[in-house]
Enzyme design. Structure first.
Site, PDB file in Angstrom:
ATOM      1  N   THR A 136       0.870  -1.264  -0.047  1.00 22.87           N
ATOM      2  CA  THR A 136       0.025  -0.087   0.125  1.00 22.87           C
ATOM      3  C   THR A 136       0.899   1.213   0.100  1.00 22.87           C
ATOM      4  O   THR A 136       1.986   1.102   0.019  1.00 22.87           O
ATOM      5  CB  THR A 136      -0.978  -0.050   1.312  1.00 22.87           C
ATOM      6  OG1 THR A 136       0.111  -0.041   2.516  1.00 22.87           O
ATOM      7  CG2 THR A 136      -1.798  -1.162   1.418  1.00 22.87           C
ATOM      8  N   ARG A 142     -13.124  -8.271  -2.841  1.00 21.88           N
ATOM      9  CA  ARG A 142     -12.346  -8.304  -1.314  1.00 21.88           C
ATOM     10  C   ARG A 142     -11.637  -6.895  -0.999  1.00 21.88           C
ATOM     11  O   ARG A 142     -11.333  -6.384  -1.845  1.00 21.88           O
ATOM     12  CB  ARG A 142     -11.083  -9.239  -1.587  1.00 21.88           C
ATOM     13  CG  ARG A 142     -10.369  -9.307  -0.300  1.00 21.88           C
ATOM     14  CD  ARG A 142      -8.938  -8.398  -0.340  1.00 21.88           C
ATOM     15  NE  ARG A 142      -8.194  -8.455   0.630  1.00 21.88           N
ATOM     16  CZ  ARG A 142      -7.056  -7.704   0.869  1.00 21.88           C
ATOM     17  NH1 ARG A 142      -6.704  -6.779   0.099  1.00 21.88           N
ATOM     18  NH2 ARG A 142      -6.457  -8.136   1.958  1.00 21.88           N
ATOM     19  N   GLY A 145      -9.496  -4.945   1.956  1.00 22.21           N
ATOM     20  CA  GLY A 145      -8.413  -5.166   3.234  1.00 22.21           C
ATOM     21  C   GLY A 145      -8.676  -4.104   4.132  1.00 22.21           C
ATOM     22  O   GLY A 145      -9.472  -3.637   4.370  1.00 22.21           O
ATOM     23  N   ASP A 146      -7.629  -3.948   4.938  1.00 20.58           N
ATOM     24  CA  ASP A 146      -7.453  -2.977   5.882  1.00 20.58           C
ATOM     25  C   ASP A 146      -7.472  -1.589   5.699  1.00 20.58           C
ATOM     26  O   ASP A 146      -7.825  -0.664   6.535  1.00 20.58           O
ATOM     27  CB  ASP A 146      -6.535  -3.447   7.080  1.00 20.58           C
ATOM     28  CG  ASP A 146      -5.035  -3.206   6.121  1.00 20.58           C
ATOM     29  OD1 ASP A 146      -4.749  -3.573   4.902  1.00 20.58           O
ATOM     30  OD2 ASP A 146      -4.396  -2.502   6.714  1.00 20.58           O
ATOM     31  N   THR A 203       0.727  -1.276   6.380  1.00 20.61           N
ATOM     32  CA  THR A 203       0.846  -2.020   5.182  1.00 20.61           C
ATOM     33  C   THR A 203       1.292  -3.468   5.232  1.00 20.61           C
ATOM     34  O   THR A 203       2.157  -3.779   6.015  1.00 20.61           O
ATOM     35  CB  THR A 203       1.947  -1.551   4.490  1.00 20.61           C
ATOM     36  OG1 THR A 203       2.415  -2.270   3.159  1.00 20.61           O
ATOM     37  CG2 THR A 203       3.230  -0.932   5.086  1.00 20.61           C
ATOM     38  N   GLY A 204       0.282  -4.335   4.727  1.00 27.01           N
ATOM     39  CA  GLY A 204       0.631  -5.857   5.026  1.00 27.01           C
ATOM     40  C   GLY A 204      -0.455  -6.710   4.510  1.00 27.01           C
ATOM     41  O   GLY A 204      -1.483  -6.342   3.586  1.00 27.01           O
ATOM     42  N   GLY A 233      -3.761  -7.475   4.741  1.00 24.10           N
ATOM     43  CA  GLY A 233      -4.834  -6.896   5.319  1.00 24.10           C
ATOM     44  C   GLY A 233      -5.959  -7.649   6.147  1.00 24.10           C
ATOM     45  O   GLY A 233      -6.216  -7.099   7.230  1.00 24.10           O
TER      46      GLY A 233
END
Length: 334
Positions: free
Chosen positions: A180, A208, A210-211, A230-231, A233
């Protein structure tokens, strides 16, 4: 609530993942140049007396416009060969927030997220509704072809071949592109803000999300703390990672480096996830924990000098031990 004026600080990231010293010299130079440009753009806002929200927005726009990052122009492709973009921004002083998810025709999703925060009574808009709102305020839509880059298209083709079971992150080359971009800033008034923008996960399915656009998971700010993650999510959502860090800082008065390290390097890996984060407190203290090989990261502190790092063994300005860590606390670096 605001804190006494302090020198402004800006921290940015361009994603964490399998980032080894295999980048071509040209690619590495381009990434470092883009990170530096983003820092300078955001910091110019702070030096001009503008808000932390202005700084975060300006820095992220630069990264969204650069194809080297998984956001905006460089967004990865979904399983169906589309680019679905998510973003969020939060003003720590007022705790107002805005987010967009699953948009396909917005050049700079962070600017639309900010418009949601400032021009609607809502926090999150998605898909076609978010794009209709953009049109209603005069924000132009772009052709989805704008987001297509050959590098990202080939990443999808590889993922489709090697990932027939639909298991994310099975393939290392695909896994390194679940990054991200994000920024956290502290302005001259002592106010914090955080923002995050992403193209999501290579080969993601079924809309989908994510976070990154979820307030409290990948993006959060209050008067004491600002975080952009960042990772992977799903794990940031399950741990409410950004909020968890800030609650330790705000409610428990845990130093930000230790709070961030506990969530990013203990809680998320314990569940099977990975990634990193940038975090900033109201005193200008920076934390940049990550548990991956590398993380595109940069910062400008009171010195006014931009710093950029990529690999895990590069100093990132927060390599000193976390203060007063208990025996079971994680270190700040992997």
């Amino acid at each position: 609530m605001s804190h006494a004026a302090v020198p402004p600080v800006l921290v940015i990231h361009g994603g964490a993942g399998v980032i080894k010293r295999e980048l071509s010299p040209a690619k590495e130079k381009a990434i470092r140049a883009a990170m530096t440009k983003a820092l300078e753009s955001g910091y110019a806002q702070l030096k001009a007396g503008k808000s932390s929200v202005d700084a975060v927005s300006a820095a992220i726009v630069v990264l969204e416009d650069d194809p080297n990052f998984n956001a905006g122009k460089g967004a990865v492709f979904t399983h169906d060969g589309r680019n679905e973009l998510d973003a969020a921004i939060m003003d720590g002083d007022s705790r107002r927030a805005g987010a967009v998810a699953g948009v396909e025709r917005i050049r700079n999703p962070i600017l639309l997220a900010r418009a949601v925060m400032e021009k609607t009574p809502y926090v999150m808009l998605s898909g076609q509704g978010a794009e209709a709102f953009a049109q209603s305020i005069g924000m132009p839509l772009v052709d989805p072809a704008y987001f297509r880059t050959e590098e990202r298209w080939q990443q999808l083709q590889k993922a489709l071949k090697e990932d027939g079971a639909g298991k994310p992150h099975e393939d290392e080359d695909a896994a390194k592109h679940f990054g991200t971009v994000g920024a956290v800033a502290l302005d001259a008034q002592g106010h914090l803000a955080a923002g995050t923008s992403t193209g999501g996960m290579v080969d993601k399915r079924w809309g989908r999300i994510g976070d990154s656009p979820i307030i409290g998971a990948g993006t959060y700010a209050n008067s004491d703390c600002a975080v952009s993650g960042t990772g992977w999510g799903e794990y940031y959502i399950r741990t409410v990672a950004a909020h968890a860090i800030c609650m330790q800082v705000s409610q428990m008065r845990v130093p930000i480096k230790r709070a961030a390290a506990v969530v990013i390097n203990q809680e998320i890996p314990a569940l099977g996830g990975n990634g990193g984060a940038i975090a900033l407190d109201a005193h200008g203290n920076i934390a940049i924990p990550f548990n991956t090989d590398g993380m595109y990261r940069g910062w400008i502190d009171a010195s006014g000098v931009p710093h950029v790092a990529i690999y895990g063994d590069e100093d990132d300005g927060s390599s000193a031990p976390a203060p007063a860590a208990s025996a079971d606390d994680a270190g700040d670096q992997p």
